[in-house]
Design a protein around this motif. Structure first.
Motif, PDB file in Angstrom:
ATOM      1  N   ASP A   1       0.634  -1.145   0.000  1.00 22.62           N
ATOM      2  CA  ASP A   1      -0.014   0.135   0.014  1.00 22.62           C
ATOM      3  C   ASP A   1       0.961   1.226  -0.259  1.00 22.62           C
TER       4      ASP A   1
ATOM      5  N   ASP B   1      -1.153   4.455   2.716  1.00 17.06           N
ATOM      6  CA  ASP B   1      -2.461   3.999   3.486  1.00 17.06           C
ATOM      7  C   ASP B   1      -2.680   5.223   4.050  1.00 17.06           C
TER       8      ASP B   1
ATOM      9  N   SER C   1      -6.513   5.270   8.804  1.00 16.94           N
ATOM     10  CA  SER C   1      -5.394   4.346   8.058  1.00 16.94           C
ATOM     11  C   SER C   1      -5.428   3.114   8.925  1.00 16.94           C
TER      12      SER C   1
ATOM     13  N   ASP D   1      -4.605  -3.192   3.113  1.00 13.73           N
ATOM     14  CA  ASP D   1      -4.905  -2.384   4.279  1.00 13.73           C
ATOM     15  C   ASP D   1      -4.718  -3.122   5.449  1.00 13.73           C
TER      16      ASP D   1
END
Length: 273
Positions: free
Chosen positions: A92, A95, A193, A219
């Motif tokens: 990611d 994020d 986040s 995530d």
């Protein structure tokens, strides 16, 4: 194993740190510089050239050190599913993009290495804050110093973070989880986040992070690995060991895990009747 792994656990961790830092360097060039951004599904799902260029730089770094590994990433043309065999990196590049594009410092560059679908190393760099979290085999670090999950057990002392996207279909679950935290625990932190939230659980800054809906691998995987490396527990809502394709994620310090699961199931069952 799905094949020979050319990197040791320590080498995997070093590569994770280095790649996260290289992505952070790119992202920081654009932070608070007023760059334009596009949108994916809607206005709460932004993507900027900082995301795309950071991912390109991370992939370049990974290709140099681990060329045989698959690349799973949020942006560009990376694959979107974690392979069940062989090695892979899950990326990611930013994020917390909503925070990033609003000049809020709570965003991070996060990546994890998996072998046959299971994480073996992870790093999350929060360059605007100055913290880097990393985990290898049974050890989690913050800025190079070993840390671990909290030992709190009194519900009134617990701070938990809901981890949800902003899809309309998930709002009822989000309401139920935040209601549980507000009424049964000490306090709530909504950071925007997921990887940051999980890293904070891993190092005892938060006591739990909760999602009762399916989240993407980029995530979650790095942070879930960190929580376990820090001595915590990560399952789905049913209490089964969490994997990248689970339909929910409950991460806690371990001490409170069964109680949190029980309370969440009761509350969600009541909401869904």
């Amino acid at each position: 194993m799905g094949g020979t792994d050319d990197l040791t656990a320590e080498e995997s961790l070093a590569v994770a740190r280095e790649a996260a830092e290289s992505g952070a360097e790119v992202a920081c060039r654009y932070f608070r510089e007023g760059i334009a951004n596009d949108y994916k599904r809607d206005r709460m799902d932004p993507v900027s050239k900082a995301d795309q260029e950071a991912q390109d730089r991370i992939v370049e770094a990974l290709r140099e050190r681990d060329p045989a590994a698959a690349i799973v990433g949020e942006e560009n043309d990376a694959r979107k599913t974690v392979p069940d065999s062989g090695t892979a990196w899950i990326i990611d590049p930013i994020d917390g993009t909503n925070n990033f594009v609003r000049d809020n410092r709570l965003w991070g560059i996060s990546l994890a290495r998996t072998v046959d679908g299971d994480p073996v190393a992870a790093a999350t760099a929060l360059p605007a804050i100055g913290d880097t979290y990393a985990a290898g085999d049974g050890r989690v670090e913050r800025n190079g110093l070993e840390c671990g999950v909290s030992d709190r057990t009194d519900p009134s002392s617990l701070i938990a973070a809901p981890i949800f996207g902003l899809k309309q279909r998930d709002r009822d679950d989000y309401d139920a989880v935040t209601g549980y935290i507000h009424h049964e625990l000490g306090d709530l932190r909504r950071l925007g986040s997921g990887q940051t939230s999980l890293a904070l659980v891993a190092c005892g800054e938060l006591d739990a992070a909760i999602s009762t809906v399916r989240m993407t691998a980029w995530d979650t995987v790095a942070g879930a690995h960190m929580v376990r490396a820090g001595g915590g527990r990560v399952t789905d809502l049913a209490g089964d060991r969490w994997r990248h394709d689970s339909d929910s994620l409950i991460a806690t310090n371990g001490e409170i895990h069964e109680e949190v699961l029980s309370e969440l199931r009761d509350r969600l069952d009541g909401e869904r009747i």
